[in-house]
Motif scaffolding. Sequence first.
Motif, mmCIF file in Angstrom:
data_model
loop_
_atom_site.group_PDB
_atom_site.id
_atom_site.type_symbol
_atom_site.label_atom_id
_atom_site.label_comp_id
_atom_site.label_asym_id
_atom_site.label_seq_id
_atom_site.Cartn_x
_atom_site.Cartn_y
_atom_site.Cartn_z
ATOM 1 N N THR A 50 4.459 2.661 -0.245
ATOM 2 C CA THR A 50 5.735 1.952 -0.141
ATOM 3 C C THR A 50 6.380 2.223 1.208
ATOM 4 O O THR A 50 6.073 3.208 1.877
ATOM 5 C CB THR A 50 6.704 2.384 -1.256
ATOM 6 N N GLY A 51 7.263 1.341 1.594
ATOM 7 C CA GLY A 51 7.945 1.444 2.883
ATOM 8 C C GLY A 51 7.222 0.603 3.919
ATOM 9 O O GLY A 51 6.514 -0.351 3.593
ATOM 10 N N MET A 52 7.412 0.936 5.180
ATOM 11 C CA MET A 52 6.726 0.198 6.237
ATOM 12 C C MET A 52 5.227 0.430 6.104
ATOM 13 O O MET A 52 4.757 1.566 6.048
ATOM 14 C CB MET A 52 7.209 0.638 7.620
ATOM 15 N N THR A 53 4.486 -0.663 6.017
ATOM 16 C CA THR A 53 3.061 -0.600 5.746
ATOM 17 C C THR A 53 2.290 -1.320 6.834
ATOM 18 O O THR A 53 2.615 -2.448 7.194
ATOM 19 C CB THR A 53 2.760 -1.230 4.367
ATOM 20 N N LEU A 64 3.846 -6.612 -1.532
ATOM 21 C CA LEU A 64 4.075 -6.871 -0.116
ATOM 22 C C LEU A 64 3.717 -8.324 0.158
ATOM 23 O O LEU A 64 3.122 -8.993 -0.680
ATOM 24 C CB LEU A 64 3.274 -5.905 0.764
ATOM 25 N N THR A 92 4.421 -4.709 7.644
ATOM 26 C CA THR A 92 5.213 -5.374 6.619
ATOM 27 C C THR A 92 5.884 -4.310 5.762
ATOM 28 O O THR A 92 5.532 -3.143 5.829
ATOM 29 C CB THR A 92 4.346 -6.324 5.756
ATOM 30 N N GLN A 93 6.833 -4.729 4.983
ATOM 31 C CA GLN A 93 7.527 -3.822 4.067
ATOM 32 C C GLN A 93 6.874 -3.937 2.696
ATOM 33 O O GLN A 93 6.698 -5.045 2.183
ATOM 34 C CB GLN A 93 9.006 -4.219 3.980
ATOM 35 N N SER A 94 6.496 -2.813 2.106
ATOM 36 C CA SER A 94 5.979 -2.835 0.735
ATOM 37 C C SER A 94 7.001 -2.170 -0.176
ATOM 38 O O SER A 94 7.682 -1.230 0.215
ATOM 39 C CB SER A 94 4.615 -2.147 0.642
ATOM 40 N N GLU A 95 7.102 -2.705 -1.384
ATOM 41 C CA GLU A 95 8.105 -2.234 -2.337
ATOM 42 C C GLU A 95 7.456 -1.819 -3.639
ATOM 43 O O GLU A 95 6.554 -2.496 -4.133
ATOM 44 C CB GLU A 95 9.117 -3.341 -2.608
ATOM 45 N N ALA A 154 0.639 3.315 4.446
ATOM 46 C CA ALA A 154 2.073 3.627 4.459
ATOM 47 C C ALA A 154 2.178 5.147 4.448
ATOM 48 O O ALA A 154 1.812 5.785 3.462
ATOM 49 C CB ALA A 154 2.784 3.032 3.252
ATOM 50 N N GLY A 155 2.636 5.710 5.558
ATOM 51 C CA GLY A 155 2.691 7.167 5.659
ATOM 52 C C GLY A 155 1.292 7.737 5.545
ATOM 53 O O GLY A 155 0.387 7.334 6.269
ATOM 54 N N VAL A 171 2.808 -2.097 -6.525
ATOM 55 C CA VAL A 171 3.376 -2.256 -5.189
ATOM 56 C C VAL A 171 3.246 -3.718 -4.785
ATOM 57 O O VAL A 171 2.224 -4.355 -5.045
ATOM 58 C CB VAL A 171 2.638 -1.355 -4.169
#
Length: 148
Positions: free
Chosen positions: A74-77, A100, A88-91, A122-123, A98
């Motif tokens: 999640t987050g910036m991916t 996106l 992109t942003q993943s939620e 992501a991270g 998840v």
Amino acid sequence: MSVTLTIAALIGATSLQATPAPDDAAWTWTLYADSAPVVLANEIPDTPNLRSTLECDPGSSVARLTLYQAEGLTGMTRLAAGESTAMTQSEAGRAGLVRLALRTDHPVFAAFSTRGSLSMTAGETRRTLEIPAVHLAKLRRFAELCSG
């Protein structure tokens, strides 16, 4: 009475065991293009079992990807396919899913459609979506139907 309790405990333990994971041979990619939204699903047909879905509104040029059991992504991916990358942003959603989005006219989606592999980072979490060559025509048809 202790025999009855022991039998009841064994029956209860047996019923709580997790059902075995479906065999990989049961999973397939299916394109649902006869209604809106258009959906390409990695599923076991005729069951609620899903690994991932790509969906779009016809002509929108935006593919929405849902990954199931993808905790931590999640987050910036960062998306990568071939030599192309995008951010992109993943939620996160319920039960570890998840979501996106990616434009179907983006070079990353074009490379994904050609090679069948899309990596997402992501991270410290990384996940790769693989579509076998035998199903790439479905992915290309999905992109065609989605593109505006």
